[in-house]
Every structure is written in structure tokens, then in C-alpha cells.
Design an enzyme around this catalytic site. Sequence first.
Site, PDB file in Angstrom:
ATOM      1  CG  HIS A  66      -6.738  -5.753   1.210  1.00 28.08           C
ATOM      2  ND1 HIS A  66      -7.377  -5.014   2.316  1.00 28.08           N
ATOM      3  CD2 HIS A  66      -5.455  -5.693   1.571  1.00 28.08           C
ATOM      4  CE1 HIS A  66      -6.436  -4.489   3.061  1.00 28.08           C
ATOM      5  NE2 HIS A  66      -5.296  -4.948   2.611  1.00 28.08           N
ATOM      6  CG  HIS A 125      -1.966  -1.425   1.435  1.00 34.24           C
ATOM      7  ND1 HIS A 125      -2.833  -1.442   0.433  1.00 34.24           N
ATOM      8  CD2 HIS A 125      -1.965  -2.138   1.982  1.00 34.24           C
ATOM      9  CE1 HIS A 125      -3.333  -2.619   0.650  1.00 34.24           C
ATOM     10  NE2 HIS A 125      -2.849  -2.912   1.949  1.00 34.24           N
TER      11      HIS A 125
END
Lengths: 331, 331
Positions: free
Chosen positions: A218, A56
Amino acid sequence: MQRILNNPDDIVDEMLKGFLKAHSDIVEAADNPRVVKARNIPEGKVGVVTGGGSGHKPAFIGYVGRNLCDAAAVGEICSSPTAAAFLDACREADQGQGVACLYGNYSGDNMNVKMAVKMAKKAGITVKTVVANDDVASAPKDQREKRRGVAGEVLMWKVGGAKAAKGGSLDEVIAAAQKAIDNTRSVGIGLTPCTLPAVGHPNFEIKDGTMEVGIGHHGEPGIEVCPLAPAAQMAKRMTDVVLPDYPFAEGDEVAVLVSGLGATPVMELYVLYDEIDRILSGKGIKTYKAYVGNYFTSLEMMGATLTVMKLDDELKELIDMPAESMGLKQF
Amino acid sequence: MQRILNNPDDIVDEMLKGFLKAHSDIVEAADNPRVVKARNIPEGKVGVVTGGGSGHKPAFIGYVGRNLCDAAAVGEICSSPTAAAFLDACREADQGQGVACLYGNYSGDNMNVKMAVKMAKKAGITVKTVVANDDVASAPKDQREKRRGVAGEVLMWKVGGAKAAKGGSLDEVIAAAQKAIDNTRSVGIGLTPCTLPAVGHPNFEIKDGTMEVGIGHHGEPGIEVCPLAPAAQMAKRMTDVVLPDYPFAEGDEVAVLVSGLGATPVMELYVLYDEIDRILSGKGIKTYKAYVGNYFTSLEMMGATLTVMKLDDELKELIDMPAESMGLKQF
């Protein structure tokens, strides 16, 4: 899979090595190889810690630095750091004034942070937590405690880090960070899935010609799959989700963060921001501070997230404070 | 094409609107809508100007700011700004001390800058130029004047902008920027092509399972198409191209810039940087300063570029100077 890596199982360790070397003016290795700590942490302050799965970037280690987080626990790609890593991040950050652990609402992180808090208590370290839950699309408003944290975490770290740097007590840091996230709402739109290096193919699907509103970092399912729309309609769809939920209203001053999900060209984020700003202005909502760029990504996913935070005088002062990390540099 | 835009023909104008709003503390609009200028340019300094086609963000407007470029001319996607835009950028930056126009070696840019220099002369503005040609793969060493400019331009702007900010004369700024680019070598590896929004499909091909060493920022052919290799081998291939060309040698101190091409996950850039650093260290070359991130991209192309600049005391001092722009913030 057209990617830059060696053995996919080593990607986090190798990334960390490169990160620590490239930013040795800002961060340094901790004893636990899955913890990154800030260099030159001012003495006597409350510690600020975060952590989360990898992939991320800049989150999470990219927000370790001056007037931001003091340490971060690092997980495998898209999975939580261990309880031991969270604990060791707290140890690195603690100076006897306690530690604020500011993290996102994911089951693995929740479990491991809870264990770390207990272990820290035994070790004589007081850790209090704020759990980010800014992702509007992930649960109804009356179940905010079920919502995921997304890019609003960046503003939570900015505020919490600044409060600690200004000498705030643990309770004051926690209160400021909690206010930051309580005042913040986000939504994402996904245009393509991402591929975990160890898997080699996308583990969810977004069909060409469609977009998924409310998708998670996700690939968690969103609230609507619809035909790919022009930027103006994307902006409308995003603000239609975000603005009524808080709700943001005429006269409000806000911080706006538009983050790419990894592979979207940055110029397109500005096209989207232009549309969002037009909508906010039209509603009499004033953008006090804007962040546009790749602040919280999902590997090479295409798409963007919109985050809006309602400001008051305290939050303005904390948002305005200079900060220096890989992911956020502000004079 | 899974992208965020309205009418593709409007993307540059809309991006500029969003950019100017998001970064109104650093940049402002000029009279010419295809020129971005820095706010609060210190009085009496030599002007520093750049410009180029869009789609390479942060380049070019992302390097307009404090101690960097004073103004940038903006072109359509992957095409040169007009001569009028370069001229107007020079007008915005000129304070009677002359203007250093620091740009990349592309035919359109060369032609339009040359015209702008002539028009500026007639208008009483002295403009001198440095043409970046750091891309080793784009022509043999004995034809350096044919080489393209790539991410080495970022270091040229950093150095030239700092020299001007320190009060350097036009000739001193030009000399520093020329030394910066003369001391700099780059190479790129492409893993996927990119798609111009107005075209809707890639205008060149990189087959899955292959990579193209030496590819240009617009898909210009590289020197070798070979099977996709692990990061360690990519790093070796890149350093094998870059290091002997200058040549960089044991005992040298260098600035290293690893830039993603747009869609490559940032964590993978650190994996690559770790490998590159290991090779440099092994050769006794010392990295004085590292930049890793998306500094010069090609829309949503996957891949990375490596740039190495040999430093001396003057270049170190200029590289170390603080700077503030959208694309480069350095304390």
C-alpha cells in the site's frame, strides 16, 4: 486517471459481479455479498478462509478454489473486510471440523479477524489463525510479529489449502500453514506508485529514476530509496535482503515466487527471475518450484516482489498438489 | 522509464532464459535460441506452431504447451521472428503429419511465415497456415484480409491445439483453426501508450482524459479518439463495434475473452466484463465460456480488448478441452 471504472465507489461490487460470472465454474456468491466461496467444497474437510482489501488481484478471491481457500472476505480497496465478512466467510467454510483463517498482518485485518474469531466461537465454530509476516523489510528480524504479509501469503494458502484437502485436522492445517510462512521471506521493489480510483492521484511518490526497496503493498515506506538499477542489481538487492534473514543456505530446496505489482510487463519479471535464479544457483540453493507472474499486485503499481520459501518433504508434497483458482492453476 | 531490465538489447534473450527456467515442466529450449517448444509432445500428432514479436506476453510462448501450440518462434520486441525461426519452430513440431502455423496478420509475420513455408516444403515438411484477422477496427468488413490479428489468436490456438491433440489431420486442424478465427471478432480500447525499452519513451500518444477505440497492439491508429468514458460506455462502444460485424445474434452461444493490455488493474477488467456480459445477456447472446485476464498484452499499455467467438458443437468441444501452458491453464 486513465482507468476502467464507473463510479469509483462501486468498483468492488462491480468487480465482484464480473468475477463471479467469469469464474462460475470455480466460485459462487455467498449470502454475504462481500464473501466469495468455492464451488463444490469436498465434504467433511477443515475450512480454509482468507480475506483482505481489494486491489491486490489475484489476491484474495483469486485464491478461492479447489485445494486452496474455501472462502474469502472482501474489503474495499486497500482496506480490511469487516469482521462480519470474515465471520461469514468462516460460516461458509465450516463443516464442523473448524476453520483455518490464513491472512496477512495488517492492523485492520488483525482487528476484524480477532472479532470474527470471537463471534464464530459463540456460534459454535472453531477458528484458528495464521498471520503472514513474510515481508522482511517491514520490521527487524527480532520483531517478526510486526512484519507485514505480502506475496508469501500465496504460498501459505497453497500449503494450507492442500493440507486441508488431504484431510488434515484443523491443528495440522494450522501447523502446515504456520510452517509455510515461517519458512518464507519476501521483499518488494517499487518503481511507480499506484492510484486509488476514489482518490484519483497517487497517495505516495516514487520519483522517476529511483526505486524503493522494501516498499509495502500500500506504499508503506521501504528501507531504501536509491537510483533505479538494472535488473541484475535489483535481483542482488532483493536476495541480499531475503536470503540472510531466514537464512537460506547451500543445499536448501526452495519455492521461488516473483510477482509483478500490477503494471510491470510480464516479460520483465522473467528477466528479473533469470537474475534471481542465477544468484540462488550460485549459492547452491536449488529452486524446486518457481512461480513468475502477477500473483499479488497493488493496482497499477510498477515493480516486483521476491518470495522464497524453504521446503521440506511435507511442504514439497503440499506445493506439488494440483490446485484450481482464478489466480493459481496447477496440474 | 521505470522498468526492470538490463541492457534493453538483451531483454528478449534474458526473458527467454527466465521463462525456460521457470516453466521447465511445460516448455524447453530448442536448437534455435529463438524457438520455444513444448515438453513431451504426444507422438504422431499434427504440429501446431505460432510466433510473433515479443512484448505481448503471455503471447506467444505462453501458449506453448499441452493441447495448445507445440512450438513458437520468438521475435524482438514488436517485430516478427525471422523466417529461420518460423522454419525451425515447424521442424521442432513436425512429426511427419504436417504443421499448422497459426499466426497474426502483420506484414513482417506474413513475409517470414511465407518464406518459412517454402523452405519447409524443400525440407519435406508440409506447413499450412491460418492468419488471424479478428481486429474489426483495423479494416472494413469487405477487406477482412487486411485486418490485424489480436487476442482472438488465443482462441484460435486453443481450438487448433485441441483439434491436433484429438488426432485431427492437418486439414482438419487448419479447418478448425480457420473456423475459430472466422467466427471471432475483437476490438481494443487504449488508455495509455507503451514504451519500448530500447526507445525509452512512448512512440505514440494517448492524451490523458481520452481513449482510443480500435487501437492496435503496437499503437496502430484506431477508429476514434474520444473522451475517456465510464466502463459501461466502454463496454457499449466495444460491443457496438464487435457484435454487428460478425454479426452475433440472439440465441448465439459465444466464448468471450477480455484481455488487459498490460498495466490495467485486473479488478477493472472484471468491472468491464460485468458490463459486457450485461449487454450480451440483454441481446440474448449466451456466454458459454469466459476468459478474463492478461491474455495478450502490449508491454505496460493501459486498456483492454474484447474478443467474442461464435461457438458450434465442435468449437465448444475444443474450447472445453483441458490445456496447460504459462498463459492458459484449463482443467
